[in-house]
Design a protein around this motif. Structure first.
Motif, PDB file in Angstrom:
ATOM      1  N   GLN A   1      -6.199 -10.970  -0.846  1.00  0.00           N
ATOM      2  CA  GLN A   1      -7.340 -11.632  -0.231  1.00  0.00           C
ATOM      3  C   GLN A   1      -7.899 -12.730  -1.132  1.00  0.00           C
ATOM      4  O   GLN A   1      -8.253 -13.820  -0.667  1.00  0.00           O
ATOM      5  CB  GLN A   1      -8.431 -10.596   0.081  1.00  0.00           C
TER       6      GLN A   1
ATOM      7  N   SER B   1      -4.369  -5.151  -2.395  1.00  0.00           N
ATOM      8  CA  SER B   1      -4.915  -5.780  -1.178  1.00  0.00           C
ATOM      9  C   SER B   1      -5.987  -6.802  -1.542  1.00  0.00           C
ATOM     10  O   SER B   1      -6.054  -7.892  -0.952  1.00  0.00           O
ATOM     11  CB  SER B   1      -5.503  -4.714  -0.248  1.00  0.00           C
ATOM     12  N   ALA B   2      -6.820  -6.464  -2.519  1.00  0.00           N
ATOM     13  CA  ALA B   2      -7.886  -7.371  -2.939  1.00  0.00           C
ATOM     14  C   ALA B   2      -7.314  -8.641  -3.566  1.00  0.00           C
ATOM     15  O   ALA B   2      -7.835  -9.746  -3.345  1.00  0.00           O
ATOM     16  CB  ALA B   2      -8.808  -6.663  -3.935  1.00  0.00           C
TER      17      ALA B   2
ATOM     18  N   VAL C   1     -12.988  -1.203 -11.212  1.00  0.00           N
ATOM     19  CA  VAL C   1     -12.406   0.013 -10.636  1.00  0.00           C
ATOM     20  C   VAL C   1     -12.058   1.051 -11.704  1.00  0.00           C
ATOM     21  O   VAL C   1     -11.402   2.050 -11.411  1.00  0.00           O
ATOM     22  CB  VAL C   1     -11.164  -0.310  -9.780  1.00  0.00           C
TER      23      VAL C   1
ATOM     24  N   ARG D   1      -4.479   5.382  -8.929  1.00  0.00           N
ATOM     25  CA  ARG D   1      -4.970   5.629  -7.570  1.00  0.00           C
ATOM     26  C   ARG D   1      -5.581   4.386  -6.935  1.00  0.00           C
ATOM     27  O   ARG D   1      -5.759   4.316  -5.714  1.00  0.00           O
ATOM     28  CB  ARG D   1      -6.000   6.767  -7.580  1.00  0.00           C
ATOM     29  N   GLN D   2      -5.901   3.387  -7.774  1.00  0.00           N
ATOM     30  CA  GLN D   2      -6.521   2.162  -7.272  1.00  0.00           C
ATOM     31  C   GLN D   2      -5.492   1.086  -6.917  1.00  0.00           C
ATOM     32  O   GLN D   2      -5.871  -0.003  -6.474  1.00  0.00           O
ATOM     33  CB  GLN D   2      -7.494   1.608  -8.322  1.00  0.00           C
TER      34      GLN D   2
ATOM     35  N   LEU E   1     -12.177  -7.319 -11.517  1.00  0.00           N
ATOM     36  CA  LEU E   1     -11.912  -6.236 -10.581  1.00  0.00           C
ATOM     37  C   LEU E   1     -11.271  -5.049 -11.281  1.00  0.00           C
ATOM     38  O   LEU E   1     -11.613  -3.893 -10.993  1.00  0.00           O
ATOM     39  CB  LEU E   1     -11.006  -6.739  -9.451  1.00  0.00           C
ATOM     40  N   CYS E   2     -10.347  -5.326 -12.208  1.00  0.00           N
ATOM     41  CA  CYS E   2      -9.715  -4.239 -12.968  1.00  0.00           C
ATOM     42  C   CYS E   2     -10.765  -3.380 -13.671  1.00  0.00           C
ATOM     43  O   CYS E   2     -10.722  -2.146 -13.627  1.00  0.00           O
ATOM     44  CB  CYS E   2      -8.727  -4.805 -13.988  1.00  0.00           C
TER      45      CYS E   2
ATOM     46  N   GLU F   1       0.844  -1.213   0.000  1.00  0.00           N
ATOM     47  CA  GLU F   1       0.000   0.000   0.000  1.00  0.00           C
ATOM     48  C   GLU F   1       0.872   1.253   0.000  1.00  0.00           C
ATOM     49  O   GLU F   1       0.572   2.220  -0.717  1.00  0.00           O
ATOM     50  CB  GLU F   1      -0.917  -0.016   1.217  1.00  0.00           C
TER      51      GLU F   1
ATOM     52  N   PRO G   1      -3.260   0.580  -4.381  1.00  0.00           N
ATOM     53  CA  PRO G   1      -3.296  -0.016  -3.028  1.00  0.00           C
ATOM     54  C   PRO G   1      -4.508  -0.915  -2.811  1.00  0.00           C
ATOM     55  O   PRO G   1      -4.385  -2.023  -2.269  1.00  0.00           O
ATOM     56  CB  PRO G   1      -3.329   1.215  -2.111  1.00  0.00           C
ATOM     57  N   TYR G   2      -5.683  -0.452  -3.240  1.00  0.00           N
ATOM     58  CA  TYR G   2      -6.905  -1.239  -3.043  1.00  0.00           C
ATOM     59  C   TYR G   2      -6.857  -2.550  -3.820  1.00  0.00           C
ATOM     60  O   TYR G   2      -7.160  -3.629  -3.281  1.00  0.00           O
ATOM     61  CB  TYR G   2      -8.127  -0.419  -3.476  1.00  0.00           C
ATOM     62  N   VAL G   3      -6.468  -2.500  -5.081  1.00  0.00           N
ATOM     63  CA  VAL G   3      -6.477  -3.695  -5.915  1.00  0.00           C
ATOM     64  C   VAL G   3      -5.442  -4.712  -5.433  1.00  0.00           C
ATOM     65  O   VAL G   3      -5.708  -5.921  -5.404  1.00  0.00           O
ATOM     66  CB  VAL G   3      -6.242  -3.322  -7.395  1.00  0.00           C
TER      67      VAL G   3
END
Length: 495
Positions: free
Chosen positions: A368, A364-365, A419, A357-358, A415-416, A241, A360-362
């Motif tokens: 998971q 982490s996803a 976002v 900008r996505q 997911l790509c 992140e 860090p979120y992606v």
């Protein structure tokens, strides 16, 4: 992955097809025996294999034209192939089609320094272009990790990028012209040595068309002068992140590096064990940031990037002290794919692009998702432009793992898109992402794209089964409205 059902009649005609092709490409230009066809059963997406009817290896444009014209006249499908390094199944053969291999088109035809360009055949490897001009201070900018093997014709087909595409662009930004042969056998030239061409941007349409529109037989590429200075920085971070945040900070500050790559811990450890590039082993994520230009500019920007990295908690900040060290920094990144192959029996390389900008979120996803699927993942990607290359680790000998890896990869690509990104950054759609096109495009969008294919290949014989989830017949797409007995624009061709 499901390919179209083969045409049994074509398979039964194999001997006849081979004899006809041998008349067009004599000598050793046609391969039809089972053992000789084995190397052509797959491409870089090696989980799938199919044996083609035959392989044709032409040496001249006239032979390419004759083969395509004969195939169109006789309803034979054709899969164009370069070096076979495609990672989306773009060169996967068809059991009822031939492979048209362009490996013998391997000459640099002209180097034109006054016009800053080179004219090459499609079988010339990416790295060979730079090797041909570097002694005079020039180079070819797009540099895929497979540049030692991948060919410029395949780069055009997939619109390939590389670690330096952030500043210098993808293949499409470094392409001036090309010669292509249509399925009819017609030879067409698009663009040239000029910086721009009149009319529709057909060169842009062909670039990235994945062999669906024509076969490239000549390419004119842009050459750049080698920068005065180039420095690579290693920036280690305590989390992915933090590294992702630093990527956004650097771009937001107005700094456009020549390249900005990111690797997570599994990828760092694999690359370091393979190449011994001197990567820090106490970080969770590593950025490689290269700055080029005049010496004073590089020094100032390096200091600025270091400050931004510290603000994100960087635990390692190193700048290359020599050209040899800069190349060593990059060697680890460029060898990341084979390096990961040493720590897992198999891996599935994905390719999707997201807004920076996505990141860090992606990331982490993805971590998971890996836990949910019970599969490891190593992340290697072009951080500057958000082009992700997660490497999903699996063992094909373990029942269900390949299917789990495919499902995991599909979820990453979905997911790509979710976002605000796209299904591919440089590997293409091929067969890998074909059935996901509906995630990004409506039926109307897909129909419009297929009309373009129909304009170039009305019988749908070039690389069928790729890109589109369902390929409509051109007649279905080309219905026209007749009003009071008159057809609008009667002078235009109907598909």
């Amino acid at each position: 992955m499901k390919m179209p059902l083969p045409d049994a009649a074509l398979i039964a005609r194999k001997a006849e097809i081979v004899r006809a092709l041998q008349r067009l490409v004599p000598g050793e230009g046609v391969i039809g025996d089972p053992a000789g066809l084995v190397p052509f059963q797959s491409d870089g997406l090696s989980a799938y294999r199919q044996t083609p009817l035959a392989v044709v290896l032409p040496e001249t444009v006239e032979q390419v034209s004759a083969v395509l014209a004969w195939c169109q006249a006789n309803g034979v499908k054709v899969v164009p192939r370069g070096a076979g390094t495609s990672l989306s199944g773009g060169a996967l053969p068809l059991t009822d089609g031939i492979v048209l291999g362009m490996a013998k088109f391997n000459r640099v035809l002209e180097i034109d320094y006054p016009n800053r360009c080179a004219v090459v055949q499609p079988g010339v490897t990416n790295l060979a272009i730079t090797a041909a001009v570097e002694a005079d201070g020039f180079y070819y900018a797009p540099d895929p990790s497979s540049q030692i093997a991948c060919t410029i014709g395949g780069n055009v087909a997939e619109n390939s990028g590389g670690v330096h595409c952030l500043k210098y662009g993808l293949t499409t930004n470094n392409l001036l012209g090309c010669e292509i042969v249509l399925m009819s056998g017609e030879v067409v030239r698009l663009g040239g040595k000029g910086l721009d061409a009149a009319g529709y941007d057909l060169l842009g349409v062909v670039t990235g068309s994945e062999g669906l529109l024509g076969v490239v037989t000549e390419v004119t590429v842009r050459l750049l002068t080698k920068p005065q200075t180039a420095r690579a920085m290693l920036l280690g971070f305590p989390s992915v992140e933090a590294a992702g945040g630093a990527v956004g900070d650097i771009i937001a500050a107005g700094v456009i590096p020549a390249g900005m790559e990111m690797m997570d811990r599994p990828a760092i450890e694999a690359a370091e064990a393979f190449v011994h590039a001197g990567y820090p082993m106490d970080c969770e994520a590593l950025l490689i940031v290269e700055l080029d230009g005049p010496e004073a500019e590089c020094a100032e920007l390096s200091a600025h990037v270091a400050d931004l990295a510290r603000a994100r908690g960087a635990t390692t900040i190193r700048t290359s002290a020599s050209e040899a060290e800069r190349l060593t920094f990059w060697a680890g990144r460029k060898a990341a794919f084979p390096a990961v192959g040493r720590i897992s029996p198999d891996y599935y390389c994905m390719d999707g692009t997201i807004p920076r900008r996505q990141l860090p979120y992606v990331l982490s996803a993805i971590t998971q998702m890996g836990l949910e699927y019970g599969l490891g993942v190593a992340n290697v990607f072009h951080a500057g432009d958000g082009n992700l290359h997660p490497l999903i680790l699996y063992d094909a000998d373990q029942p269900g793992q390949l299917e789990a890896a495919e499902a995991f990869g599909a979820d990453i690509l979905k997911l790509c898109v979710k976002v605000g990104g796209v299904l591919t950054g440089e590997h293409g759609v091929g067969v890998e992402k074909r059935d996901l096109m509906g995630e990004m495009f409506s039926e109307t969008d897909l129909a419009a794209q297929q009309r373009v294919k129909c304009a170039f290949d009305p019988d749908l014989l070039l690389n069928p089964g790729k890109v589109f989830p369902r390929l409509h017949r051109c007649a279905e797409l080309g219905r026209v409205h007749v009003h009071r007995g008159a057809v609008a624009f009667p002078d235009l061709p109907r598909f």
